[in-house]
Design a protein around this motif. Structure first.
Motif, mmCIF file in Angstrom:
data_model
loop_
_atom_site.group_PDB
_atom_site.id
_atom_site.type_symbol
_atom_site.label_atom_id
_atom_site.label_comp_id
_atom_site.label_asym_id
_atom_site.label_seq_id
_atom_site.Cartn_x
_atom_site.Cartn_y
_atom_site.Cartn_z
ATOM 1 N N ILE A 253 -2.633 5.554 6.581
ATOM 2 C CA ILE A 253 -1.263 5.230 6.985
ATOM 3 C C ILE A 253 -0.915 3.791 6.614
ATOM 4 O O ILE A 253 0.189 3.505 6.123
ATOM 5 N N LEU A 254 -1.842 2.877 6.828
ATOM 6 C CA LEU A 254 -1.589 1.477 6.486
ATOM 7 C C LEU A 254 -1.331 1.298 4.988
ATOM 8 O O LEU A 254 -0.500 0.471 4.585
ATOM 9 N N SER A 255 -2.030 2.068 4.160
ATOM 10 C CA SER A 255 -1.865 1.913 2.711
ATOM 11 C C SER A 255 -0.456 2.255 2.249
ATOM 12 O O SER A 255 -0.005 1.772 1.201
ATOM 13 N N ILE A 256 0.253 3.072 3.030
ATOM 14 C CA ILE A 256 1.631 3.428 2.671
ATOM 15 C C ILE A 256 2.535 2.205 2.700
ATOM 16 O O ILE A 256 3.462 2.084 1.896
ATOM 17 N N PHE A 257 2.259 1.278 3.607
ATOM 18 C CA PHE A 257 3.157 0.151 3.836
ATOM 19 C C PHE A 257 2.701 -1.140 3.146
ATOM 20 O O PHE A 257 3.322 -2.178 3.353
ATOM 21 N N MET A 258 1.656 -1.060 2.322
ATOM 22 C CA MET A 258 1.160 -2.273 1.675
ATOM 23 C C MET A 258 2.136 -2.744 0.591
ATOM 24 O O MET A 258 2.512 -1.961 -0.287
ATOM 25 N N PHE B 226 -3.024 -3.266 -1.040
ATOM 26 C CA PHE B 226 -3.179 -1.831 -1.261
ATOM 27 C C PHE B 226 -4.623 -1.510 -1.661
ATOM 28 O O PHE B 226 -5.200 -0.521 -1.200
ATOM 29 N N THR B 227 -5.204 -2.344 -2.494
ATOM 30 C CA THR B 227 -6.591 -2.134 -2.930
ATOM 31 C C THR B 227 -7.559 -2.260 -1.758
ATOM 32 O O THR B 227 -8.518 -1.487 -1.645
ATOM 33 N N ILE B 228 -7.297 -3.214 -0.873
ATOM 34 C CA ILE B 228 -8.167 -3.398 0.294
ATOM 35 C C ILE B 228 -8.134 -2.165 1.198
ATOM 36 O O ILE B 228 -9.171 -1.682 1.668
ATOM 37 N N THR B 229 -6.929 -1.651 1.439
ATOM 38 C CA THR B 229 -6.832 -0.458 2.295
ATOM 39 C C THR B 229 -7.499 0.744 1.646
ATOM 40 O O THR B 229 -8.132 1.550 2.326
ATOM 41 N N ARG B 230 -7.397 0.861 0.320
ATOM 42 C CA ARG B 230 -8.052 1.977 -0.360
ATOM 43 C C ARG B 230 -9.576 1.851 -0.307
ATOM 44 O O ARG B 230 -10.289 2.859 -0.278
ATOM 45 N N MET C 162 -10.721 6.279 11.569
ATOM 46 C CA MET C 162 -10.610 5.126 10.680
ATOM 47 C C MET C 162 -9.933 5.507 9.368
ATOM 48 O O MET C 162 -9.080 4.770 8.853
ATOM 49 N N ASN C 163 -10.284 6.661 8.848
ATOM 50 C CA ASN C 163 -9.673 7.135 7.607
ATOM 51 C C ASN C 163 -8.168 7.333 7.768
ATOM 52 O O ASN C 163 -7.382 6.935 6.897
#
Length: 209
Positions: free
Chosen positions: A141-146, A152-156, A135-136
């Motif tokens: 990886i998803l946060s890179i493309f936000m 971006f805050t949600i992915t973090r 999950m981490n």
């Protein structure tokens, strides 16, 4: 009556051999020294079995594996400090938004610690480590493309939620495989990998920059 002198714990890698075979008196002393419940046969027998085993390559292997996971946790937790200057320019962040972006992974860890702790107790530490690390990685990886601040805050948040799993589970997972004589030293060695992760991160960010 003279007090019985405590024996010095063996060194790393030393085969306990015949000296590690515990008789009934030794077992009672071990229960008192390490606060083991003599009525809980499962705990006592497990500790006795660990003390009958040789401390060897398996113990070093699991230390290295848990150490890599712990170093990864250190990198994941502190990496935002190196991303922040780029995020400020990209999202035009105010001081309030910067503070929230720094705090949001910690809020995720607050919820994640309870969740992963319960999951590890009910489903096992190995599967919990696997799921939390997976999950981490996905949310990292998803946060890179936000494309914006909110996403971006949600992915973090979920990165912090996931990373609290391996951070909290590494110590009991590593410790439960170590004989009592070595357990404290091995768990102290695990902290070295946290420092190693923090040292590696600036080097990697410098090369990327």
């Amino acid at each position: 009556m003279n007090d019985k002198k405590k024996e010095k714990p063996p060194n790393f890698g030393e085969d306990l051999g015949a000296s590690n075979r515990l008789n009934e008196n030794d077992t009672n002393e071990m229960n008192k020294e390490f606060d083991l419940d003599p009525l809980d046969e499962s705990d006592t027998e497990y500790e006795l079995a660990l003390n009958e085993t040789f401390f060897g390559i398996f113990n070093y292997h699991i230390l290295i594996y848990c150490g890599i996971i712990y170093a990864h946790s250190a990198i994941g937790l502190t990496s935002l400090s190196f991303v922040m200057p780029a995020a400020v320019n990209e999202f035009n962040l105010s001081s309030t938004k910067k503070g929230l972006l720094v705090a949001i992974p910690m809020i995720g860890m607050l919820f994640g610690s309870y969740f992963w702790g319960c999951l590890a107790s009910t489903k096992g530490r190995k599967i919990t480590l696997f799921v939390s690390l997976l999950m981490n990685g996905i949310f990292d990886i998803l946060s890179i493309f936000m494309p914006n601040y909110i996403s971006f805050t949600i992915t973090r948040f979920f990165v912090g939620f996931a990373i609290s799993g391996p951070m909290n589970i590494c110590f009991p997972f590593l410790g439960e495989f170590q004989p009592i004589a070595y357990r404290e030293n091995i768990l102290c060695c695990l902290e070295f990998f946290w420092v190693l992760g923090i040292v590696i991160l600036p080097g990697c960010s410098n090369q990327i920059a």
